[in-house]
Design an enzyme around this catalytic site. Structure first.
Site, mmCIF file in Angstrom:
data_model
loop_
_atom_site.group_PDB
_atom_site.id
_atom_site.type_symbol
_atom_site.label_atom_id
_atom_site.label_comp_id
_atom_site.label_asym_id
_atom_site.label_seq_id
_atom_site.Cartn_x
_atom_site.Cartn_y
_atom_site.Cartn_z
ATOM 1 N N SER A 1 -12.560 1.463 -11.870
ATOM 2 C CA SER A 1 -11.914 1.770 -13.164
ATOM 3 C C SER A 1 -12.704 1.200 -14.329
ATOM 4 O O SER A 1 -12.857 1.855 -15.372
ATOM 5 C CB SER A 1 -10.470 1.279 -13.193
ATOM 6 O OG SER A 1 -10.373 -0.076 -12.824
ATOM 7 N N HIS B 1 -8.866 2.020 -4.378
ATOM 8 C CA HIS B 1 -8.826 1.150 -5.565
ATOM 9 C C HIS B 1 -7.346 0.905 -5.905
ATOM 10 O O HIS B 1 -6.582 0.428 -5.068
ATOM 11 C CB HIS B 1 -9.638 1.829 -6.678
ATOM 12 C CG HIS B 1 -9.902 1.000 -7.903
ATOM 13 N ND1 HIS B 1 -9.817 -0.373 -7.924
ATOM 14 C CD2 HIS B 1 -10.242 1.363 -9.184
ATOM 15 C CE1 HIS B 1 -10.107 -0.821 -9.151
ATOM 16 N NE2 HIS B 1 -10.353 0.216 -9.925
ATOM 17 N N HIS C 1 -12.377 -6.204 0.491
ATOM 18 C CA HIS C 1 -12.871 -6.111 -0.888
ATOM 19 C C HIS C 1 -14.382 -5.945 -0.865
ATOM 20 O O HIS C 1 -15.061 -6.484 0.010
ATOM 21 C CB HIS C 1 -12.494 -7.360 -1.696
ATOM 22 C CG HIS C 1 -12.533 -7.116 -3.170
ATOM 23 N ND1 HIS C 1 -13.673 -7.274 -3.913
ATOM 24 C CD2 HIS C 1 -11.573 -6.683 -4.029
ATOM 25 C CE1 HIS C 1 -13.404 -6.958 -5.173
ATOM 26 N NE2 HIS C 1 -12.145 -6.597 -5.284
ATOM 27 N N ARG D 1 -5.484 -13.463 -7.035
ATOM 28 C CA ARG D 1 -4.397 -12.659 -7.623
ATOM 29 C C ARG D 1 -3.282 -12.467 -6.592
ATOM 30 O O ARG D 1 -2.106 -12.382 -6.938
ATOM 31 C CB ARG D 1 -4.934 -11.302 -8.094
ATOM 32 C CG ARG D 1 -6.030 -11.414 -9.153
ATOM 33 C CD ARG D 1 -6.668 -10.074 -9.468
ATOM 34 N NE ARG D 1 -7.336 -9.490 -8.307
ATOM 35 C CZ ARG D 1 -7.896 -8.295 -8.287
ATOM 36 N NH1 ARG D 1 -7.873 -7.541 -9.372
ATOM 37 N NH2 ARG D 1 -8.491 -7.841 -7.195
HETATM 38 N N1 CMX Z 1 -8.918 -1.631 6.994
HETATM 39 C C1 CMX Z 1 -9.711 -0.951 7.874
HETATM 40 N N2 CMX Z 1 -11.037 -0.838 7.747
HETATM 41 C C2 CMX Z 1 -11.596 -1.468 6.704
HETATM 42 C C3 CMX Z 1 -10.863 -2.232 5.797
HETATM 43 C C4 CMX Z 1 -9.460 -2.280 5.960
HETATM 44 N N3 CMX Z 1 -8.662 -2.931 5.093
HETATM 45 N N4 CMX Z 1 -11.701 -2.749 4.863
HETATM 46 C C5 CMX Z 1 -12.949 -2.331 5.201
HETATM 47 N N5 CMX Z 1 -12.877 -1.552 6.294
HETATM 48 C C6 CMX Z 1 -13.982 -0.843 6.965
HETATM 49 C C7 CMX Z 1 -14.635 0.126 5.970
HETATM 50 O O1 CMX Z 1 -13.873 1.324 5.855
HETATM 51 C C8 CMX Z 1 -16.003 0.301 6.588
HETATM 52 O O2 CMX Z 1 -15.861 1.165 7.696
HETATM 53 P P1 CMX Z 1 -17.021 2.228 8.075
HETATM 54 O O3 CMX Z 1 -18.249 1.404 8.324
HETATM 55 O O4 CMX Z 1 -16.472 2.911 9.286
HETATM 56 O O5 CMX Z 1 -17.174 3.147 6.899
HETATM 57 C C9 CMX Z 1 -16.304 -1.105 7.117
HETATM 58 O O6 CMX Z 1 -15.013 -1.743 7.318
HETATM 59 C C10 CMX Z 1 -17.134 -1.972 6.213
HETATM 60 O O7 CMX Z 1 -16.507 -2.024 4.960
HETATM 61 P P2 CMX Z 1 -16.715 -3.261 3.975
HETATM 62 O O8 CMX Z 1 -18.163 -3.321 3.631
HETATM 63 O O9 CMX Z 1 -16.073 -4.474 4.524
HETATM 64 O O10 CMX Z 1 -15.833 -2.825 2.713
HETATM 65 P P3 CMX Z 1 -16.253 -1.921 1.473
HETATM 66 O O11 CMX Z 1 -16.905 -2.789 0.461
HETATM 67 O O12 CMX Z 1 -16.989 -0.704 1.909
HETATM 68 O O13 CMX Z 1 -14.828 -1.429 0.936
HETATM 69 C C11 CMX Z 1 -12.569 -1.650 0.286
HETATM 70 C C12 CMX Z 1 -13.963 -2.280 0.231
HETATM 71 C C13 CMX Z 1 -11.630 -2.437 -0.630
HETATM 72 C C14 CMX Z 1 -12.630 -0.212 -0.241
HETATM 73 C C15 CMX Z 1 -12.081 -1.681 1.753
HETATM 74 O O14 CMX Z 1 -11.963 -3.019 2.172
HETATM 75 C C16 CMX Z 1 -10.760 -0.959 1.956
HETATM 76 O O15 CMX Z 1 -10.774 0.254 2.173
HETATM 77 N N6 CMX Z 1 -9.590 -1.688 1.905
HETATM 78 C C17 CMX Z 1 -8.298 -1.070 1.997
HETATM 79 C C18 CMX Z 1 -7.921 -0.383 0.699
HETATM 80 C C19 CMX Z 1 -7.601 -1.407 -0.381
HETATM 81 O O16 CMX Z 1 -6.847 -2.339 -0.182
HETATM 82 N N7 CMX Z 1 -8.147 -1.195 -1.585
HETATM 83 C C20 CMX Z 1 -7.838 -2.039 -2.760
HETATM 84 C C21 CMX Z 1 -8.991 -2.928 -3.236
HETATM 85 C C22 CMX Z 1 -8.602 -3.703 -4.480
HETATM 86 C C23 CMX Z 1 -8.450 -2.802 -5.660
HETATM 87 O O17 CMX Z 1 -9.466 -2.213 -6.089
HETATM 88 O O18 CMX Z 1 -7.365 -2.661 -6.179
#
Ligand code: CMX
Length: 441
Positions: A241, A271, A318, A327
């Site tokens: 964002s 996000h 994250h 937070r």
């Molecule tokens: N559940 C399951 N799998 C997850 C995970 C979770 N909570 N967090 C990461 N992973 C997976 C990723 O999808 C990725 O899988 P692939 O290799 O198969 O594509 C792998 O673990 C590595 O990911 P990462 O490097 O640890 O995490 P990223 O930096 O790529 O992504 C985030 C970060 C937040 C998008 C991810 O942790 C996620 O999808 N979390 C759940 C959604 C969420 O809570 N989002 C809110 C974030 C805060 C905000 O912006 O408000």
């Protein structure tokens, strides 16, 4: 007949396999200053932006102009008899880099009250949408409808000197922040409360008045809104964002256009939309198990089932943080103080005990700890704000404070249009084969 869709799928599978192999072998190879892995995998770890308002440390969490959340809770002015910071104070801190006193905060509250008028055509634009429209879509459309009021767009059209950009962006910033609670509350009352709208209360602070217009008069809910609006406001510049608002603003799109673009990014489930997904996921778990307070064993099994179905566990992980999000902790403290026996809040805490070791055991997730979205919904449900599709709008109202303060800085510092270089996989392959100079010009 083989359709274009079928052909695309075949091509995409082929290129995805090629990229996987390519990164396995050459991921650490540098093109310019960065590695191939970084350009293919979301630009992680590349420092490429300036954002003055806050800074995120992977281990410590967010600091706003050097102040952590507990420090802000101590140092920022409060509402009468309140103990949570007023978001007006955080805005002052982010914009000026200085802690405000009570007068500074009252000045901002009064300024925003004066600017808070929302023209009727904005409500008409919301009304034109089917009631089933997601609140974030309604929110973005309302912001776009408000764009008719942009000082920046008007003055640019009249031939503004570039030295004056900052001032028009500042005025749009103040107007837009002032108007958002009214717009958001209108969407909420329209969709969920039979269009029974509530007039603003000019005696209240920005977040208190927002809570009032939503229809929640419990003083501890007003305190929750002050905390919520403070902690969701900013998370340095690279999140979707903030980055989108900054990027779109760099084309001299006015603050309404830029912020609406940022809100479209916030509406993504990885996000900001994760805050609705968390509560949806917990409610589905409770429904499926038929219990109000699932045991840790039941949560463990449900988490594994979620992962096996190829879904993420919402609220965990994250891109930058590598510890429990402060937070999340601030909201947990609020829960301990105001509602320690609430079964949904307790479920959030039990999930916190259960999820990290499971995610850690997978070996690929870089941060197994909860983020801001893992907790917020349960606090809102406690006060009766159960309509979880609305939660990302709350996040968005708060996020305006940080990204728009940043936009003021972008124009005041005369930052240019953002335009990084991209490459094609064809070019990367030919470069790896020694046939092409990737940094030609
Ligand atoms: N559940 C399951 N799998 C997850 C995970 C979770 N909570 N967090 C990461 N992973 C997976 C990723 O999808 C990725 O899988 P692939 O290799 O198969 O594509 C792998 O673990 C590595 O990911 P990462 O490097 O640890 O995490 P990223 O930096 O790529 O992504 C985030 C970060 C937040 C998008 C991810 O942790 C996620 O999808 N979390 C759940 C959604 C969420 O809570 N989002 C809110 C974030 C805060 C905000 O912006 O408000």
């Amino acid at each position: 007949m083989v359709t274009i869709k079928d052909r695309f799928k075949v091509k995409a599978d082929t290129v995805a396999a090629e990229i996987k192999d390519l990164l396995k072998e050459h991921g650490n190879k540098k093109i310019g200053e960065v590695t191939l892995s970084q350009i293919y995998q979301g630009m992680r770890g590349i420092t490429g932006l300036v954002s003055e308002t806050s800074l995120l440390d992977a281990k410590e969490g967010i600091r706003f102009r050097g102040y952590s959340i507990p420090e802000l809770q101590k140092s920022l002015p409060k509402a009468p008899n309140g103990s949570e910071p007023l978001p007006e104070g955080l805005f002052h801190l982010m914009l000026l880099g200085e802690l405000p006193n009570e007068d500074d905060v009252h000045h901002i509250t009064a300024n925003w009250q004066r600017r808070s008028h929302v023209p009727n055509h904005v409500f008409a634009a919301i009304e034109a949408l089917p009631i089933s429209t997601h609140p974030m879509t309604q929110f973005v459309i309302a912001i776009m409808a408000l764009q008719t009021e942009s000082q920046f767009a008007k003055q640019y059209g009249e031939g503004m000197n570039k030295k004056d950009y900052w001032e028009a962006v500042f005025d749009d910033t103040m107007d837009l922040i002032a108007r958002l609670p009214r717009v958001a509350a209108y969407i909420y009352r329209r969709k969920y409360k039979n269009e029974d709208h509530i007039h603003p209360n000019g005696l209240l602070d920005w977040a208190g008045n927002f809570a009032h217009m939503l229809g929640y008069e419990d003083e501890t809910f007003h305190e929750l809104m002050r905390l919520y609006m403070t902690i969701h406001a900013d998370h340095e510049g690279g999140n979707v964002s903030a980055h989108t608002t900054h990027l779109v603003g760099s084309a001299l799109s006015d603050p309404y256009l830029s912020f609406a673009a940022g809100m479209n990014g916030l509406a993504g489930p990885l996000h900001g939309l994760a805050n609705q997904e968390v509560i949806k996921w917990i409610l589905e778990m409770r429904h499926e198990l038929g219990v109000e307070l699932p045991s840790k064993e039941q949560i463990d099994a449900y988490v594994r089932k979620t992962l096996n179905e190829g879904k993420v566990v919402p609220g965990y992980g994250h891109a930058v943080l590598r510890k429990t999000d402060p937070r999340f902790t601030a909201q947990m403290e609020f829960g301990k103080k105001h509602m320690p026996d609430d079964p949904l809040v307790q479920t959030v805490w039990n999930i916190y005990d259960t999820v990290p070791p499971i995610l850690q055991s997978l070996g690929k997730i870089k941060n197994p700890w909860p983020n801001v979205d893992a907790h917020s919904g349960a606090l809102l449900v406690h006060y009766g704000l159960v309509e979880y599709e609305f939660y990302t709008v709350l996040f968005g109202v708060s996020r305006s404070l940080g990204v728009l303060a940043s936009l003021c800085w972008d124009r005041a510092l005369g930052f240019p249009i953002e335009r990084p270089k991209s490459v094609t996989t064809e070019l990367v392959k030919s470069w790896l084969d020694g046939k092409d100079e990737i940094w030609g010009d």
